[in-house]
Design a protein around this motif. Structure first.
Motif, PDB file in Angstrom:
ATOM      1  N   ASN A  48      79.904 -11.459  -4.394  1.00  0.00           N
ATOM      2  CA  ASN A  48      79.566 -11.245  -2.987  1.00  0.00           C
ATOM      3  C   ASN A  48      78.156 -11.726  -2.687  1.00  0.00           C
ATOM      4  O   ASN A  48      77.439 -12.222  -3.568  1.00  0.00           O
ATOM      5  CB  ASN A  48      79.742  -9.765  -2.623  1.00  0.00           C
ATOM      6  N   ASN A  49      77.737 -11.556  -1.436  1.00  0.00           N
ATOM      7  CA  ASN A  49      76.456 -12.119  -0.993  1.00  0.00           C
ATOM      8  C   ASN A  49      75.246 -11.383  -1.537  1.00  0.00           C
ATOM      9  O   ASN A  49      74.110 -11.812  -1.317  1.00  0.00           O
ATOM     10  CB  ASN A  49      76.391 -12.140   0.537  1.00  0.00           C
ATOM     11  N   GLN A  50      75.433 -10.267  -2.239  1.00  0.00           N
ATOM     12  CA  GLN A  50      74.312  -9.543  -2.814  1.00  0.00           C
ATOM     13  C   GLN A  50      73.837 -10.139  -4.134  1.00  0.00           C
ATOM     14  O   GLN A  50      72.753  -9.795  -4.603  1.00  0.00           O
ATOM     15  CB  GLN A  50      74.687  -8.071  -3.031  1.00  0.00           C
ATOM     16  N   ASN A  51      74.629 -11.023  -4.713  1.00  0.00           N
ATOM     17  CA  ASN A  51      74.317 -11.524  -6.052  1.00  0.00           C
ATOM     18  C   ASN A  51      73.932 -13.001  -6.062  1.00  0.00           C
ATOM     19  O   ASN A  51      73.907 -13.611  -7.125  1.00  0.00           O
ATOM     20  CB  ASN A  51      75.514 -11.308  -6.987  1.00  0.00           C
ATOM     21  N   THR A  53      71.448 -16.221  -3.797  1.00  0.00           N
ATOM     22  CA  THR A  53      70.458 -16.529  -2.775  1.00  0.00           C
ATOM     23  C   THR A  53      70.400 -18.039  -2.595  1.00  0.00           C
ATOM     24  O   THR A  53      70.477 -18.798  -3.561  1.00  0.00           O
ATOM     25  CB  THR A  53      69.064 -16.007  -3.168  1.00  0.00           C
ATOM     26  N   ASN A 100      80.753 -14.577   0.390  1.00  0.00           N
ATOM     27  CA  ASN A 100      80.940 -14.747  -1.052  1.00  0.00           C
ATOM     28  C   ASN A 100      80.742 -16.200  -1.456  1.00  0.00           C
ATOM     29  O   ASN A 100      80.857 -17.115  -0.636  1.00  0.00           O
ATOM     30  CB  ASN A 100      82.339 -14.285  -1.458  1.00  0.00           C
TER      31      ASN A 100
END
Length: 344
Positions: A48-51, A53, A100
């Protein structure tokens, strides 16, 4: 692995794999989401977008993520299309929300990072100008612009691809090479999908230049309702069951949504038989349309596209012949109601 055991999996079940827990958890979720799948040959790594950059230094974009546990790397990427570069810039300036990402290795050994983006798109403005689109087998797309000119997209390449791959599949099936048949089917599908992407992109661009919406015929259920001759069905280049009408419309709709272009659908009845000039109904003769009332001559698909474009307000002259004794009262009431509805 049985579905019941698959649902019990966690990151603890894969302690021997030196991959971050975010990637493992997403892979488990993807495998459980495909409840009908019995075997998984290859799944792309996803997180997902938390992992991850996104970065930019000069004209070079790069993505940083921690694939292995405790190790985070920044990898430069080559942007595939100029439109993709605009989406990446939208992520950096905050006008688009990153989603993602997937890491996928092609059969040629090339690694791809697939980035999903969600963003607000402009609402389609109400239009009084439309481009009428007629779809068919001989000519896949005919667009009648609001200012008059008609644009044709030819079907020669699609018919050629269908026939060539049908002959190859027939030869491979005769020798029992079923795996090669599946590869050919996948390749044929990719080629036709690419052609539909190109046509849909050009059609949306035409609508933006003309500042008009796009109006289709509603062809839902055409394969079940339309009849075909036996010789037509046996020809892979002419068989209507092989033509991706719905896929083309789907591509146009989502591209038009991103571009703020309105899309409308109208009933397809008599669009190919109605004269665009006087409204009389005639039979088309292959590509030629000749009106027996006013003498209007045009390409049959161009005439149909203009009818789709000007659908609302288009009417056919209706002549009622009363019997010798006159119409009964119920019939007269029906005529009055029909005339009132048409006038409204």
């Amino acid at each position: 692995m049985p579905k019941a055991e698959r649902r019990k999996l966690t990151t603890k079940s894969f302690t021997q794999v030196e991959i971050g827990s975010g990637w493992i958890n997403q892979t488990i979720r993807n495998a459980n989401a495909r409840t009908k799948a019995k075997h998984f040959r290859r799944l792309p790594l996803e997180t997902n977008n938390q992992n991850w950059t996104l970065h930019r230094v000069g004209d070079t974009f790069s993505v940083s993520f921690g694939l292995l546990r405790g190790i985070r790397k920044r990898i430069p990427i080559e942007v595939h299309l100029s439109s993709h570069r605009e989406l990446l810039e939208a992520i950096l300036n905050g006008s688009a929300k990153p989603g993602n990402i997937k890491l996928f290795c092609s059969r040629r050994g090339v690694w791809y990072v697939l980035i999903s983006v969600s963003m607000e798109v402009p609402d389609a403005e109400p239009r009084d100008r439309w481009i009428g689109v007629d779809r068919g087998q001989n000519v896949p797309v005919v667009a009648a612009t609001p200012d008059g000119p008609v644009v044709f997209w030819k079907a020669r390449q699609i018919r050629h691809v269908r026939r060539v791959f049908a002959r190859r599949r027939q030869m491979l099936q005769a020798t029992g090479k079923h795996r090669a048949v599946r590869k050919l089917e996948n390749k044929e599908r990719r080629i036709v999908t690419h052609i539909n992407h190109v046509m849909s992109k050009q059609l949306v661009a035409l609508a933006k230049r003309c500042q008009a919406g796009i109006r289709f015929e509603d062809l839902s259920g055409i394969r079940a309702s339309a009849r075909q001759r036996k010789d037509t069905r046996s020809d892979a280049g002419q068989n209507r069951d092989y033509w991706p009408f719905y896929q083309l419309e789907t591509f146009v709709r989502y591209k038009a949504l991103a571009a703020g272009v309105a899309v409308d659908a109208v009933p397809p009845h008599y669009t190919s038989q109605t004269c665009h000039r006087c409204g009389a109904i005639n039979k088309r003769q292959k590509h030629a349309y000749v009106c027996t009332r006013c003498g209007y001559k045009a390409h049959a698909d161009a005439n149909a596209a203009m009818n789709v474009r000007d659908w609302y307000g288009l009417c056919c002259p209706l002549v009622l012949h009363a019997p010798a004794g006159g119409l009964h009262e119920p019939a007269l009431n029906w005529v009055r109601e029909t005339a009132a509805q048409a006038a409204a």
